[in-house]
Motif scaffolding. Structure first.
Motif, PDB file in Angstrom:
ATOM      1  N   LEU A  34       0.856  -1.189   0.000  1.00 40.25           N
ATOM      2  CA  LEU A  34       0.000   0.000   0.000  1.00 40.25           C
ATOM      3  C   LEU A  34       0.889   1.235   0.000  1.00 40.25           C
ATOM      4  CD1 LEU A  34      -2.643  -1.026   2.706  1.00 40.25           C
ATOM      5  CD2 LEU A  34      -2.923  -1.081   0.211  1.00 40.25           C
ATOM      6  N   ILE A  35       0.416   2.283  -0.659  1.00 35.50           N
ATOM      7  CA  ILE A  35       1.157   3.540  -0.734  1.00 35.50           C
ATOM      8  C   ILE A  35       0.395   4.605   0.040  1.00 35.50           C
ATOM      9  CG2 ILE A  35       2.081   5.319  -2.259  1.00 35.50           C
ATOM     10  CD1 ILE A  35       2.198   3.257  -4.471  1.00 35.50           C
ATOM     11  N   TYR A  36       1.102   5.282   0.925  1.00 32.17           N
ATOM     12  CA  TYR A  36       0.522   6.374   1.699  1.00 32.17           C
ATOM     13  C   TYR A  36       1.334   7.648   1.486  1.00 32.17           C
ATOM     14  CZ  TYR A  36      -2.344   3.081   4.425  1.00 32.17           C
ATOM     15  OH  TYR A  36      -3.260   2.147   4.822  1.00 32.17           O
ATOM     16  N   THR A  37       0.647   8.768   1.543  1.00 32.66           N
ATOM     17  CA  THR A  37       1.345  10.053   1.481  1.00 32.66           C
ATOM     18  C   THR A  37       0.488  11.105   2.177  1.00 32.66           C
ATOM     19  OG1 THR A  37       2.509  11.614   0.014  1.00 32.66           O
ATOM     20  CG2 THR A  37       0.358  10.827  -0.712  1.00 32.66           C
ATOM     21  N   LYS A  38       1.058  12.271   2.369  1.00 32.22           N
ATOM     22  CA  LYS A  38       0.327  13.355   3.029  1.00 32.22           C
ATOM     23  C   LYS A  38       0.765  14.699   2.460  1.00 32.22           C
ATOM     24  CE  LYS A  38      -1.009  15.115   7.591  1.00 32.22           C
ATOM     25  NZ  LYS A  38      -0.912  14.913   9.056  1.00 32.22           N
ATOM     26  N   MET A  39      -0.202  15.475   2.026  1.00 33.51           N
ATOM     27  CA  MET A  39       0.055  16.840   1.537  1.00 33.51           C
ATOM     28  C   MET A  39       1.050  16.836   0.372  1.00 33.51           C
ATOM     29  SD  MET A  39       0.216  18.765   5.263  1.00 33.51           S
ATOM     30  CE  MET A  39       0.489  20.393   4.555  1.00 33.51           C
ATOM     31  N   ASP A  40       0.853  15.922  -0.557  1.00 30.08           N
ATOM     32  CA  ASP A  40       1.703  15.882  -1.743  1.00 30.08           C
ATOM     33  C   ASP A  40       1.490  17.149  -2.558  1.00 30.08           C
ATOM     34  OD1 ASP A  40       3.288  13.658  -3.551  1.00 30.08           O
ATOM     35  OD2 ASP A  40       2.153  15.061  -4.800  1.00 30.08           O
ATOM     36  N   ARG A  41       2.544  17.581  -3.251  1.00 29.17           N
ATOM     37  CA  ARG A  41       2.493  18.804  -4.050  1.00 29.17           C
ATOM     38  C   ARG A  41       1.428  18.737  -5.143  1.00 29.17           C
ATOM     39  NH1 ARG A  41       6.646  15.760  -5.622  1.00 29.17           N
ATOM     40  NH2 ARG A  41       8.009  16.593  -4.020  1.00 29.17           N
ATOM     41  N   ALA A  42       1.076  17.512  -5.580  1.00 24.61           N
ATOM     42  CA  ALA A  42       0.113  17.355  -6.666  1.00 24.61           C
ATOM     43  C   ALA A  42      -1.330  17.265  -6.172  1.00 24.61           C
ATOM     44  CB  ALA A  42       0.453  16.116  -7.493  1.00 24.61           C
ATOM     45  N   GLY A  43      -1.528  17.282  -4.856  1.00 25.02           N
ATOM     46  CA  GLY A  43      -2.878  17.223  -4.318  1.00 25.02           C
ATOM     47  C   GLY A  43      -3.102  16.022  -3.427  1.00 25.02           C
ATOM     48  N   SER A  44      -4.361  15.701  -3.192  1.00 24.58           N
ATOM     49  CA  SER A  44      -4.724  14.616  -2.284  1.00 24.58           C
ATOM     50  C   SER A  44      -4.735  13.279  -3.011  1.00 24.58           C
ATOM     51  CB  SER A  44      -6.104  14.900  -1.686  1.00 24.58           C
ATOM     52  OG  SER A  44      -6.507  13.876  -0.808  1.00 24.58           O
ATOM     53  N   ASP A  45      -4.445  12.215  -2.265  1.00 21.66           N
ATOM     54  CA  ASP A  45      -4.543  10.839  -2.760  1.00 21.66           C
ATOM     55  C   ASP A  45      -3.628  10.563  -3.949  1.00 21.66           C
ATOM     56  OD1 ASP A  45      -6.615  10.107  -0.893  1.00 21.66           O
ATOM     57  OD2 ASP A  45      -7.994  11.280  -2.119  1.00 21.66           O
ATOM     58  N   VAL A  46      -2.452  11.157  -3.957  1.00 21.27           N
ATOM     59  CA  VAL A  46      -1.494  10.913  -5.030  1.00 21.27           C
ATOM     60  C   VAL A  46      -0.080  11.074  -4.491  1.00 21.27           C
ATOM     61  CG1 VAL A  46      -1.521  13.329  -5.802  1.00 21.27           C
ATOM     62  CG2 VAL A  46      -0.816  11.529  -7.397  1.00 21.27           C
ATOM     63  N   LEU A  47       0.827  10.228  -4.973  1.00 23.90           N
ATOM     64  CA  LEU A  47       2.251  10.368  -4.681  1.00 23.90           C
ATOM     65  C   LEU A  47       2.911  10.773  -5.995  1.00 23.90           C
ATOM     66  CD1 LEU A  47       4.527   7.820  -2.771  1.00 23.90           C
ATOM     67  CD2 LEU A  47       5.327   9.138  -4.708  1.00 23.90           C
ATOM     68  N   SER A  48       3.576  11.928  -6.001  1.00 24.21           N
ATOM     69  CA  SER A  48       4.170  12.443  -7.230  1.00 24.21           C
ATOM     70  C   SER A  48       5.609  12.860  -6.991  1.00 24.21           C
ATOM     71  CB  SER A  48       3.372  13.647  -7.756  1.00 24.21           C
ATOM     72  OG  SER A  48       3.512  14.752  -6.877  1.00 24.21           O
ATOM     73  N   SER A  49       6.385  12.867  -8.068  1.00 23.22           N
ATOM     74  CA  SER A  49       7.764  13.348  -8.004  1.00 23.22           C
ATOM     75  C   SER A  49       7.902  14.560  -8.918  1.00 23.22           C
ATOM     76  CB  SER A  49       8.750  12.250  -8.437  1.00 23.22           C
ATOM     77  OG  SER A  49       8.784  12.145  -9.842  1.00 23.22           O
ATOM     78  N   ARG A  50       8.966  15.318  -8.683  1.00 19.01           N
ATOM     79  CA  ARG A  50       9.202  16.500  -9.514  1.00 19.01           C
ATOM     80  C   ARG A  50       9.607  16.139 -10.943  1.00 19.01           C
ATOM     81  NH1 ARG A  50      10.423  18.411  -4.359  1.00 19.01           N
ATOM     82  NH2 ARG A  50       9.589  20.495  -3.927  1.00 19.01           N
TER      83      ARG A  50
END
Length: 224
Positions: A34-50
């Motif tokens: 499972l993947i979790y993240t919080k306050m990602d730069r791309a918004g909610s419910d997503v894990l993003s990289s630059r």
């Protein structure tokens, strides 16, 4: 044996990119996670990289209990071998303890990623607890660079082009906080962090006829 691992680094050091790569590698070998993240730069419910990569993720809220969430997931017939936890600096210390419990009691690998210190050089509570409990703390080898070319070691908050060292610990960057107030973040070497000289301040000083080149205090880049 399962591990609690904390991958730490400044902004721009590739934490989220590594998180995405690790998830890909484990899934390619038949593991379920499972993947979790919080306050990602791309918004909610997503894990993003630059770099532009992104994947769906579960958003971490302050009232999320990792132990309850993973146990519920497992008892509904889903296998769970590992967790990818990004932006762990924003997790609560209690949530970090829950992650450690999952490693010890359920044998779930937890790979966490985050920034250690905030724009005031103070440890985030989540990162501090992770350092205290992790089986391994691994500093990323991809070096972020200060505007002067040296290795960046500090995260600076920049408001309307000027570096600040006071304010709330958590403010999402690249946003307008209020009326036309732009909040951004920049990585700096220690010298320029201590001198409060971000890239915008350096450009302004360089353009001034009253500033000599050596007044910019540009750090020499070490020879390889």
């Amino acid at each position: 044996m399962a591990e609690l691992v904390f991958f730490s680094g400044t902004m721009d050091s590739g934490k989220s990119t590594l998180a995405l790569q690790m998830d890909h590698n484990h899934r390619a070998r038949g593991r379920a996670g499972l993947i979790y993240t919080k306050m990602d730069r791309a918004g909610s419910d997503v894990l993003s990289s630059r770099l532009g990569l992104a994947t769906p993720a579960r958003e971490v809220t302050d009232d999320l209990d990792f132990w309850d969430a993973v146990v519920e997931h497992a008892t509904t017939g889903h296998r769970i071998d590992y967790l990818i936890c990004d932006e762990v600096q924003f997790y609560t210390p209690a949530q970090v303890e829950q992650l450690a419990k999952l490693v010890d009691e359920m044998g779930v690998d937890v790979f966490s990623f985050g920034i250690t210190a905030d724009f005031r050089t103070q440890l985030f509570p989540g990162s501090r607890r992770m350092i205290e409990l992790a089986d391994r703390v691994q500093v990323l080898q991809v070096e972020a660079l200060c505007w002067c070319g040296r290795r960046a070691t500090h995260n600076a908050r920049v408001v309307d082009g000027a570096m600040v060292v006071e304010g709330e610990q958590v403010v999402v960057g690249d946003t307008v906080a209020g009326s036309a107030t732009l909040v951004e973040y920049e990585v700096l070497c220690r010298r320029h962090f201590m001198r409060r000289m971000n890239s915008a301040a350096a450009r302004t000083a360089a353009a001034s006829p009253d500033v000599l080149p050596f007044d910019l205090d540009v750090c020499p880049v070490p020879q390889q």
